[in-house]
Design an enzyme around this catalytic site. Structure first.
Site, PDB file in Angstrom:
ATOM      1  N   LYS A   9       9.812   0.680  -2.507  1.00  0.00           N
ATOM      2  CA  LYS A   9      10.693   0.611  -3.049  1.00  0.00           C
ATOM      3  C   LYS A   9      11.721   1.437  -3.039  1.00  0.00           C
ATOM      4  N   GLY A  21      -0.918  -5.359  11.933  1.00  0.00           N
ATOM      5  CA  GLY A  21      -0.520  -6.081  10.614  1.00  0.00           C
ATOM      6  C   GLY A  21       0.497  -6.571  10.200  1.00  0.00           C
ATOM      7  N   VAL A  71       2.292  -8.280   4.708  1.00  0.00           N
ATOM      8  CA  VAL A  71       3.746  -7.316   3.499  1.00  0.00           C
ATOM      9  C   VAL A  71       3.537  -6.180   3.794  1.00  0.00           C
ATOM     10  N   GLU A 112       0.264  -8.774  15.194  1.00  0.00           N
ATOM     11  CA  GLU A 112      -0.867  -9.570  14.686  1.00  0.00           C
ATOM     12  C   GLU A 112      -1.732  -9.961  14.852  1.00  0.00           C
ATOM     13  N   SER A 162      -2.121  -1.810   8.288  1.00  0.00           N
ATOM     14  CA  SER A 162      -2.301  -2.578   6.837  1.00  0.00           C
ATOM     15  C   SER A 162      -2.718  -3.608   7.300  1.00  0.00           C
ATOM     16  N   ASP A 195      -6.065  -7.008  -8.808  1.00  0.00           N
ATOM     17  CA  ASP A 195      -6.764  -6.320  -7.002  1.00  0.00           C
ATOM     18  C   ASP A 195      -8.880  -6.098  -6.965  1.00  0.00           C
ATOM     19  N   HIS A 216      30.260 -17.243 -11.595  1.00  0.00           N
ATOM     20  CA  HIS A 216      31.273 -17.922 -10.015  1.00  0.00           C
ATOM     21  C   HIS A 216      31.487 -16.181 -10.505  1.00  0.00           C
TER      22      HIS A 216
HETATM   23  P1  FAD Z   1      -4.812  -0.255  -8.780  1.00  0.00           P
HETATM   24  O1  FAD Z   1      -3.027  -0.297  -9.018  1.00  0.00           O
HETATM   25  O2  FAD Z   1      -5.292  -0.018  -7.946  1.00  0.00           O
HETATM   26  O3  FAD Z   1      -5.191   1.046 -10.104  1.00  0.00           O
HETATM   27  C1  FAD Z   1      -6.281   0.591 -10.583  1.00  0.00           C
HETATM   28  C2  FAD Z   1      -6.215   2.716 -10.683  1.00  0.00           C
HETATM   29  O4  FAD Z   1      -7.876   2.815 -10.805  1.00  0.00           O
HETATM   30  C3  FAD Z   1      -6.205   3.588 -10.148  1.00  0.00           C
HETATM   31  O5  FAD Z   1      -5.728   4.500 -10.963  1.00  0.00           O
HETATM   32  C4  FAD Z   1      -7.603   3.714  -9.717  1.00  0.00           C
HETATM   33  O6  FAD Z   1      -7.962   5.456  -9.730  1.00  0.00           O
HETATM   34  C5  FAD Z   1      -8.386   3.983 -10.791  1.00  0.00           C
HETATM   35  N1  FAD Z   1      -9.887   3.686 -10.779  1.00  0.00           N
HETATM   36  C6  FAD Z   1     -10.380   2.976  -9.743  1.00  0.00           C
HETATM   37  N2  FAD Z   1     -11.745   3.149 -10.096  1.00  0.00           N
HETATM   38  C7  FAD Z   1     -11.745   3.775 -11.376  1.00  0.00           C
HETATM   39  C8  FAD Z   1     -12.978   4.369 -11.936  1.00  0.00           C
HETATM   40  N3  FAD Z   1     -14.444   3.508 -11.825  1.00  0.00           N
HETATM   41  N4  FAD Z   1     -12.749   5.012 -12.955  1.00  0.00           N
HETATM   42  C9  FAD Z   1     -11.263   5.474 -13.625  1.00  0.00           C
HETATM   43  N5  FAD Z   1     -10.290   5.275 -12.583  1.00  0.00           N
HETATM   44  C10 FAD Z   1     -10.359   4.218 -11.678  1.00  0.00           C
HETATM   45  N6  FAD Z   1       2.579  -5.345  -5.938  1.00  0.00           N
HETATM   46  C11 FAD Z   1       3.463  -6.176  -6.392  1.00  0.00           C
HETATM   47  O7  FAD Z   1       3.769  -7.058  -7.154  1.00  0.00           O
HETATM   48  N7  FAD Z   1       5.250  -5.588  -5.657  1.00  0.00           N
HETATM   49  C12 FAD Z   1       5.207  -4.938  -4.477  1.00  0.00           C
HETATM   50  O8  FAD Z   1       6.081  -4.298  -4.961  1.00  0.00           O
HETATM   51  C13 FAD Z   1       4.197  -3.716  -4.517  1.00  0.00           C
HETATM   52  N8  FAD Z   1       4.273  -3.710  -3.264  1.00  0.00           N
HETATM   53  C14 FAD Z   1       3.116  -3.114  -3.000  1.00  0.00           C
HETATM   54  C15 FAD Z   1       3.401  -2.040  -1.743  1.00  0.00           C
HETATM   55  C16 FAD Z   1       2.377  -1.056  -0.961  1.00  0.00           C
HETATM   56  C17 FAD Z   1       2.377  -0.008  -0.088  1.00  0.00           C
HETATM   57  C18 FAD Z   1       1.111  -1.342  -1.445  1.00  0.00           C
HETATM   58  C19 FAD Z   1      -0.063  -0.980  -1.129  1.00  0.00           C
HETATM   59  C20 FAD Z   1       0.692  -2.374  -2.803  1.00  0.00           C
HETATM   60  C21 FAD Z   1       1.977  -2.294  -3.566  1.00  0.00           C
HETATM   61  N9  FAD Z   1       1.623  -4.008  -4.487  1.00  0.00           N
HETATM   62  C22 FAD Z   1       2.760  -4.848  -4.579  1.00  0.00           C
HETATM   63  C23 FAD Z   1       0.698  -4.230  -4.379  1.00  0.00           C
HETATM   64  C24 FAD Z   1       0.337  -3.721  -6.268  1.00  0.00           C
HETATM   65  O9  FAD Z   1       0.355  -2.183  -5.984  1.00  0.00           O
HETATM   66  C25 FAD Z   1      -1.819  -3.955  -7.087  1.00  0.00           C
HETATM   67  O10 FAD Z   1      -1.621  -5.625  -6.438  1.00  0.00           O
HETATM   68  C26 FAD Z   1      -1.588  -3.717  -8.069  1.00  0.00           C
HETATM   69  O11 FAD Z   1      -1.120  -1.855  -7.767  1.00  0.00           O
HETATM   70  C27 FAD Z   1      -2.904  -4.010  -8.762  1.00  0.00           C
HETATM   71  O12 FAD Z   1      -2.946  -3.491 -10.220  1.00  0.00           O
HETATM   72  P2  FAD Z   1      -4.383  -3.176 -10.605  1.00  0.00           P
HETATM   73  O13 FAD Z   1      -4.765  -2.229 -12.125  1.00  0.00           O
HETATM   74  O14 FAD Z   1      -5.668  -4.088 -10.220  1.00  0.00           O
HETATM   75  O15 FAD Z   1      -5.389  -1.788  -9.721  1.00  0.00           O
HETATM   76  P1  NAI Z   2      -1.537  -9.022   3.638  1.00  0.00           P
HETATM   77  O1  NAI Z   2      -2.665  -9.707   3.473  1.00  0.00           O
HETATM   78  O2  NAI Z   2      -0.515  -9.053   2.920  1.00  0.00           O
HETATM   79  O3  NAI Z   2      -1.483  -8.578   5.774  1.00  0.00           O
HETATM   80  C1  NAI Z   2      -2.203  -7.846   6.321  1.00  0.00           C
HETATM   81  C2  NAI Z   2      -2.210  -8.783   8.172  1.00  0.00           C
HETATM   82  O4  NAI Z   2      -2.494  -8.476   8.565  1.00  0.00           O
HETATM   83  C3  NAI Z   2      -2.139 -10.795   7.714  1.00  0.00           C
HETATM   84  O5  NAI Z   2      -1.317 -11.086   8.954  1.00  0.00           O
HETATM   85  C4  NAI Z   2      -3.262 -10.826   8.787  1.00  0.00           C
HETATM   86  O6  NAI Z   2      -3.033 -11.677   9.851  1.00  0.00           O
HETATM   87  C5  NAI Z   2      -3.247  -9.614   9.436  1.00  0.00           C
HETATM   88  N1  NAI Z   2      -3.798  -8.974  10.478  1.00  0.00           N
HETATM   89  C6  NAI Z   2      -6.204  -9.070   9.532  1.00  0.00           C
HETATM   90  N2  NAI Z   2      -6.705  -7.944  10.247  1.00  0.00           N
HETATM   91  C7  NAI Z   2      -6.030  -7.764  11.955  1.00  0.00           C
HETATM   92  C8  NAI Z   2      -6.022  -7.799  12.921  1.00  0.00           C
HETATM   93  N3  NAI Z   2      -7.715  -7.164  12.810  1.00  0.00           N
HETATM   94  N4  NAI Z   2      -5.453  -7.249  14.133  1.00  0.00           N
HETATM   95  C9  NAI Z   2      -3.906  -7.640  13.936  1.00  0.00           C
HETATM   96  N5  NAI Z   2      -3.021  -8.259  12.880  1.00  0.00           N
HETATM   97  C10 NAI Z   2      -4.503  -8.677  11.718  1.00  0.00           C
HETATM   98  O7  NAI Z   2      -1.902  -7.430   3.961  1.00  0.00           O
HETATM   99  P2  NAI Z   2      -0.994  -6.097   3.684  1.00  0.00           P
HETATM  100  O8  NAI Z   2      -0.305  -5.763   4.511  1.00  0.00           O
HETATM  101  O9  NAI Z   2      -2.274  -4.918   4.339  1.00  0.00           O
HETATM  102  O10 NAI Z   2      -1.057  -5.690   2.091  1.00  0.00           O
HETATM  103  C11 NAI Z   2      -2.138  -5.907   1.125  1.00  0.00           C
HETATM  104  C12 NAI Z   2      -2.048  -6.606  -0.089  1.00  0.00           C
HETATM  105  O11 NAI Z   2      -0.940  -5.732  -1.034  1.00  0.00           O
HETATM  106  C13 NAI Z   2      -0.635  -7.869   0.179  1.00  0.00           C
HETATM  107  O12 NAI Z   2      -1.556  -8.662   0.844  1.00  0.00           O
HETATM  108  C14 NAI Z   2      -0.240  -7.943  -1.403  1.00  0.00           C
HETATM  109  O13 NAI Z   2      -0.816  -8.570  -1.988  1.00  0.00           O
HETATM  110  C15 NAI Z   2      -0.273  -6.171  -1.766  1.00  0.00           C
HETATM  111  N6  NAI Z   2       1.217  -5.951  -1.237  1.00  0.00           N
HETATM  112  C16 NAI Z   2       2.523  -6.496  -2.157  1.00  0.00           C
HETATM  113  C17 NAI Z   2       3.357  -6.447  -1.266  1.00  0.00           C
HETATM  114  C18 NAI Z   2       5.077  -6.517  -2.458  1.00  0.00           C
HETATM  115  O14 NAI Z   2       4.280  -8.178  -3.687  1.00  0.00           O
HETATM  116  N7  NAI Z   2       6.404  -6.789  -1.914  1.00  0.00           N
HETATM  117  C19 NAI Z   2       4.035  -5.012  -0.797  1.00  0.00           C
HETATM  118  C20 NAI Z   2       3.304  -4.749  -0.425  1.00  0.00           C
HETATM  119  C21 NAI Z   2       1.592  -4.824  -0.508  1.00  0.00           C
END
Ligand code: FAD
Ligand code: NAI
Length: 474
Positions: free
Chosen positions: A58, A190, A193, A213, A278, A321, A453
């Site tokens: 963000k 991909g 998102v 995609e 992704s 997750d 408004h």
């Molecule tokens: P995580 O955030 O993955 O945290 C897990 C933690 O556990 C990590 O710090 C890891 O190091 C630690 N860990 C793992 N195994 C161990 C262990 N054995 N011992 C100690 N520590 C350990 N979601 C949104 O809602 N809004 C968004 O805008 C958004 N943007 C995203 C953008 C990107 C690029 C990505 C990749 C994801 C995004 N997400 C977003 C998804 C969001 O990041 C995840 O859904 C969220 O972080 C999940 O939280 P979690 O606590 O389950 O796991």
């Molecule tokens: P995603 O599930 O959103 O998208 C993956 C895309 O890749 C799908 O459209 C799928 O059809 C495509 N795909 C899969 N295999 C493929 C292949 N072999 N070749 C071409 N396309 C293929 O997953 P993404 O973008 O990696 O993000 C992972 C997760 O992280 C999201 O599902 C979301 O839960 C979280 N996230 C959330 C955000 C938010 O809330 N704004 C921002 C970024 C991530």
């Protein structure tokens, strides 16, 4: 014994750190173990979300949007800016400092709430009558025991078969947030998102972006009307989105070359300076040693839980997750709170039907509840009301009139079944719909509520009015 806790949380992402704080608020002695390291090897709690997910993405989306506005958008407002220059190092540095502020904030909250923080990897050792023995392997090894354990170990990016992330040419989300020079040609595999958010960032900063995609339909999880509008707008912005492709050989040298067949079955080869992969994420249980206590995983590696995040083991819970459901930070947080409250004997609960989705592109996309496609498949009869931002005074004043609000209500009861938004600040606007759906409001309820408004939220009121075919401003 000092290392004996009521609750041990493994993982300090949004699921884990929020669970730890809530459990501490409820009076439990709590430990949280998290292994994430910052650039200096120090603790960086907050997980994927804080370090390489929600927060840095963000920050980059905001900075790149400012850059795009300064380069192309201000003239319309009568502001002439000459010589706009990108200082990418400063932009990335700002992103890193935003991340660090969040890491520090979580460490502060742990202190304030008396959560004992262990920087290192947590692994199950054994279960006995007193609870669970957990090894925390960091700078030193500590043995902790906990009556309850909450596993919140998150997820990792999914790699393509035989194409490992090197974070130099083949990038996961980690590398995609740290490219140190704008690539001329950026490939993204991909169109989900991450692909759309990161593709938007680097396109705004000057890259030519091609997104490949596999599925034939764009943004299949979103409502079709919204997905179609989004596709049209993203293509207009310059994203080259190829749907229905099949990825073939990927080779790296000075560049990355990607062979693929398009939707018609024709073969192509494209070269990129960098390739973001992704294609989704996989649950992470690396180093957790679930087998040491018999913690059950499913065939895809998710920890098996019921609707209350209970695992197959007594007093072991899992959230975020690493368990079923959408991979979203706010879903992880809600589960963390609910579990802490259940441990305290309360009725913590997550309503999966009202979890909002947001894609932070420009325009933003946000929705809650069911799409038209889902309602059709479920055989539900419904009414739809839409209102375009083009007819909203605030959107016109902002100079950001793309998109719409769409409200779907039950044909018989008028209960709101879904709200779908594409447009400015959709991420903020969706909250009204979430609250309404939590209270099982009807479209008429929103239509009768006074909205300030001029605000973008009036578009939601008008869409609710449109459900009853009585929009006032369109
Ligand atoms: P995580 O955030 O993955 O945290 C897990 C933690 O556990 C990590 O710090 C890891 O190091 C630690 N860990 C793992 N195994 C161990 C262990 N054995 N011992 C100690 N520590 C350990 N979601 C949104 O809602 N809004 C968004 O805008 C958004 N943007 C995203 C953008 C990107 C690029 C990505 C990749 C994801 C995004 N997400 C977003 C998804 C969001 O990041 C995840 O859904 C969220 O972080 C999940 O939280 P979690 O606590 O389950 O796991
Ligand atoms: P995603 O599930 O959103 O998208 C993956 C895309 O890749 C799908 O459209 C799928 O059809 C495509 N795909 C899969 N295999 C493929 C292949 N072999 N070749 C071409 N396309 C293929 O997953 P993404 O973008 O990696 O993000 C992972 C997760 O992280 C999201 O599902 C979301 O839960 C979280 N996230 C959330 C955000 C938010 O809330 N704004 C921002 C970024 C991530």
């Amino acid at each position: 014994m000092a290392n004996n806790f009521d609750v041990i949380v493994i993982g300090g992402g949004p699921g884990g750190y929020i669970a730890a704080i809530r459990a501490a608020q409820l009076g439990f002695s709590v430990a949280c173990i998290d292994e994430w390291k910052n650039g200096e090897g120090g603790p960086a709690p907050g997980g994927t979300c804080t370090n390489v997910g929600c927060i840095p993405s963000k920050a980059m989306l905001q900075s790149s949007e400012h850059f795009e506005h300064a380069s192309h958008g201000f003239a319309e407002h009568g502001i002439e800016v000459k010589g706009v220059k990108l200082n990418l190092a400063q932009m990335l540095g700002r992103k890193d400092s935003v991340v660090q502020q969040n890491n520090d904030g979580i460490l502060y909250l742990f202190k304030k709430n008396k959560v004992a923080f262990f920087h290192g990897r947590g692994s199950f050792v054994k279960a006995d009558e007193g609870g669970y023995e957990i090894k925390a392997l960091g700078v030193s090894t500590q043995t902790l025991t906990g009556r309850h354990v909450i596993v919140a170990t998150g997820s990792n990016p999914r790699a393509l078969p035989n194409v490992a992330f090197d974070e130099k040419l083949i990038l996961s989300n980690t590398g995609a947030l740290a490219i140190d020079a704008v690539p001329k040609k950026l490939g993204v595999i991909g169109a989900g998102v991450i692909g759309l958010e990161m593709g938007s960032v680097w396109r705004r900063l000057g890259a030519e972006v091609m997104i490949l995609e596999a599925l034939p339909a764009f943004l299949g999880a979103a409502d079709e009307t919204i997905a179609k509008e989004a596709h049209k707008l993203f293509v207009k912005q310059g994203l080259d989105i190829q749907m229905g492709v099949k990825i073939g050989d990927i080779k790296t040298g000075k560049e990355v070359s990607v062979e693929y067949t398009d939707a018609k079955g024709e073969s192509h080869k494209a070269s990129f300076d960098k390739l973001i992969v992704s294609i989704g994420r996989v649950p992470n249980t690396i180093g957790l040693h679930p087998e040491a206590v018999g913690l059950q995983l499913d065939e895809r590696g998710f920890i098996v839980v019921d609707e209350h995040c209970r695992t197959n083991l007594p007093n072991v819970w899992a959230v975020g997750d690493v368990v079923r459901g959408p991979m979203l930070a706010h879903k992880a947080e809600e589960e963390g709170v609910a579990v802490a409250e259940r441990i305290a004997g309360q009725q913590g609960h997550v309503n999966f039907a009202t979890i909002p989705w947001v894609i932070y592109t420009s325009p933003e996309i946000a929705w809650v509840g069911r799409t038209e496609q889902q309602l059709k498949a479920d055989g539900v009869t419904y009414k739809v009301g839409s209102f375009p931002f083009l007819a909203n005074g605030r959107a016109r004043a902002l100079g950001d009139t793309s998109g719409m609000v769409k409200v779907i209500a039950d044909a018989k009861t008028d209960e709101i079944l879904g709200v779908h938004i594409i447009g400015p600040m959709a991420s903020e606007l969706i909250s009204e719909a979430v609250v309404a759906m939590e209270f099982r409001a009807s479209a008429e309820d929103i239509a009768r509520i006074c909205h300030a408004h001029p605000t973008l939220s009036e578009a939601t009121k008008e869409a609710a009015l449109a459900v009853d075919k009585r929009a006032l401003n369109f």
